[in-house]
Enzyme design. Structure first.
Site, PDB file in Angstrom:
ATOM      1  N   LEU A  86      40.325  37.614  40.297  1.00 53.57           N
ATOM      2  CA  LEU A  86      41.311  38.171  41.213  1.00 53.57           C
ATOM      3  C   LEU A  86      42.483  38.964  40.724  1.00 53.57           C
ATOM      4  CD1 LEU A  86      42.936  38.128  44.236  1.00 53.57           C
ATOM      5  CD2 LEU A  86      44.141  35.720  43.368  1.00 53.57           C
ATOM      6  N   SER A  87      42.909  39.958  41.248  1.00 55.04           N
ATOM      7  CA  SER A  87      44.228  40.864  41.248  1.00 55.04           C
ATOM      8  C   SER A  87      44.041  41.392  39.671  1.00 55.04           C
ATOM      9  CB  SER A  87      45.396  39.974  41.343  1.00 55.04           C
ATOM     10  OG  SER A  87      46.504  40.754  41.254  1.00 55.04           O
ATOM     11  N   ALA A  88      44.941  40.679  38.866  1.00 52.20           N
ATOM     12  CA  ALA A  88      44.782  41.284  37.337  1.00 52.20           C
ATOM     13  C   ALA A  88      43.404  40.923  36.814  1.00 52.20           C
ATOM     14  CB  ALA A  88      46.065  40.976  36.370  1.00 52.20           C
TER      15      ALA A  88
END
Length: 355
Positions: free
Chosen positions: A143-145
């Site tokens: 997720l995300s980074a």
């Protein structure tokens, strides 16, 4: 395109909302892996009845999270117990990033050798050797980074992964430095992505994104689709579409009908992992968004790891998505910060984007 002030506000909210909380920790430390140039921690979940030749899922948390929090929200270890695969959770250390983000925008960490990507591959090698994992059945998601680092791993070590799933993430090699990372998150296009490593084995890629994501805007999903569709030499138009009022899916299939690239868009969803509170897999919480669709189950099904739970009923899908944004590279100027720039850099440090 999201404004700079809105993006900085969202990053600050991530730090407040996503801080690691007390959740059940079902993981144990994996030690002794080497090399570890990225200085990462390795957490592992192995079912008690794991059989030789099992699969391994590598799951990468987002900023402000740790491995146990990410596992609790996504439910990967719970699913692994039922389906008989192992799960590896690389974990960032605060010494590397103040907000526990994987450093997807740092030049040293996104190359094949010498940074966080190499550390994660070393963890995989150790887990494969210790538990007789099938090296042809290694998958990665985040997720995300962690999603952006998933893209890094798929691009720099493609021969090591059968498939990957990028949730709320960004394309590989389109941001080097903090300013460029912020621009990509806001949706400002880049022009010079790094080349993806050549390999006889190109991993399949699934891309998940909320249409209302204010932190990593949905234009990044377009760019990811374009990047991996190009790698697989696929046409602009998908082979199939499906969806309903809450989600849409586009897929580019190979001759056998297997998706090489697919994109899931969740209508109205913000920044986080799609979960289904009624599935028994995962739990709603900060950046774990109950939208009635479990990305963990759908991703695992796409990888052939489970048949659990029925897929939502499909219907004619949404209208065609606009073409992917053109990619541009932007690097920070080495000038002293003052005034507005100083304020921006303070917010970036708070959000974990600036060391």
């Amino acid at each position: 395109m999201a404004s700079l002030s809105d993006t900085l506000t969202n990053l600050s909210r991530m730090r407040a909302a996503g801080a690691a909380s007390d959740v059940p920790d079902r993981l144990h430390d994996l030690t002794g892996f080497a090399p570890d140039p990225g200085n990462l921690r390795a957490r592992l979940h192995v079912p008690t009845d794991l059989r030789p030749g099992a699969a391994l899922v590598v799951a990468l948390h987002g900023c402000t999270q740790n491995a146990a929090v990410y596992d609790h929200g996504t439910g990967w270890s719970t699913l692994a117990d039922g389906e008989g695969f192992a799960v590896l959770f690389p974990e960032q250390r605060r010494a590397n990033n103040a907000n526990l983000c994987f450093n997807w925008f740092e030049d040293a960490d996104i190359t094949r050798i010498g940074g966080e990507a190499e550390s994660i591959v070393a963890m995989i090698d150790a887990a494969v050797a210790a538990h007789a994992i099938d090296p042809a059945r290694v998958f990665v998601t985040g997720l995300s980074a962690g999603g952006a680092m998933t893209a890094v791993l798929l691009a720099t070590w493609p021969e090591r992964f059968a498939a990957g799933a990028i949730i709320g993430g960004l394309p590989y090699g389109t941001a080097i430095g903090v300013r460029a990372a912020l621009e990509r998150m806001r949706g400002q296009p880049a022009t010079a992505p790094r080349a993806i490593a050549s390999s006889a084995r190109i991993p399949r890629v699934a891309i998940w994104h909320g249409t209302a994501d204010p932190t990593v805007v949905v234009a990044n999903s377009d760019a990811l689709v374009d990047q991996w569709r190009t790698v697989h030499a696929l046409p602009v138009e998908p082979t199939e579409r499906s969806g309903d009022a809450n989600w849409s899916r586009r897929a580019w299939l190979d001759a056998s009908g297997r998706p090489l690239v697919e994109e899931w868009r969740i209508a109205g969803m913000g920044h986080g992992v799609p979960v289904d509170g009624h599935s028994g897999i995962g739990a709603a919480g900060p950046f774990m968004l109950d939208v009635g669709l479990s990305s963990t189950l759908e991703i695992a099904r796409g990888w052939g790891l489970t048949d659990a739970a029925a897929r939502p009923a499909t219907a004619p899908a949404a209208s065609p998505t606009r073409p992917a944004a053109k990619l541009e590279r932007m690097t920070p100027a080495p000038t002293p910060a003052s005034g507005v720039q100083a304020t921006i850099e303070k917010a970036l440090r708070t959000a974990g984007l600036l060391r």
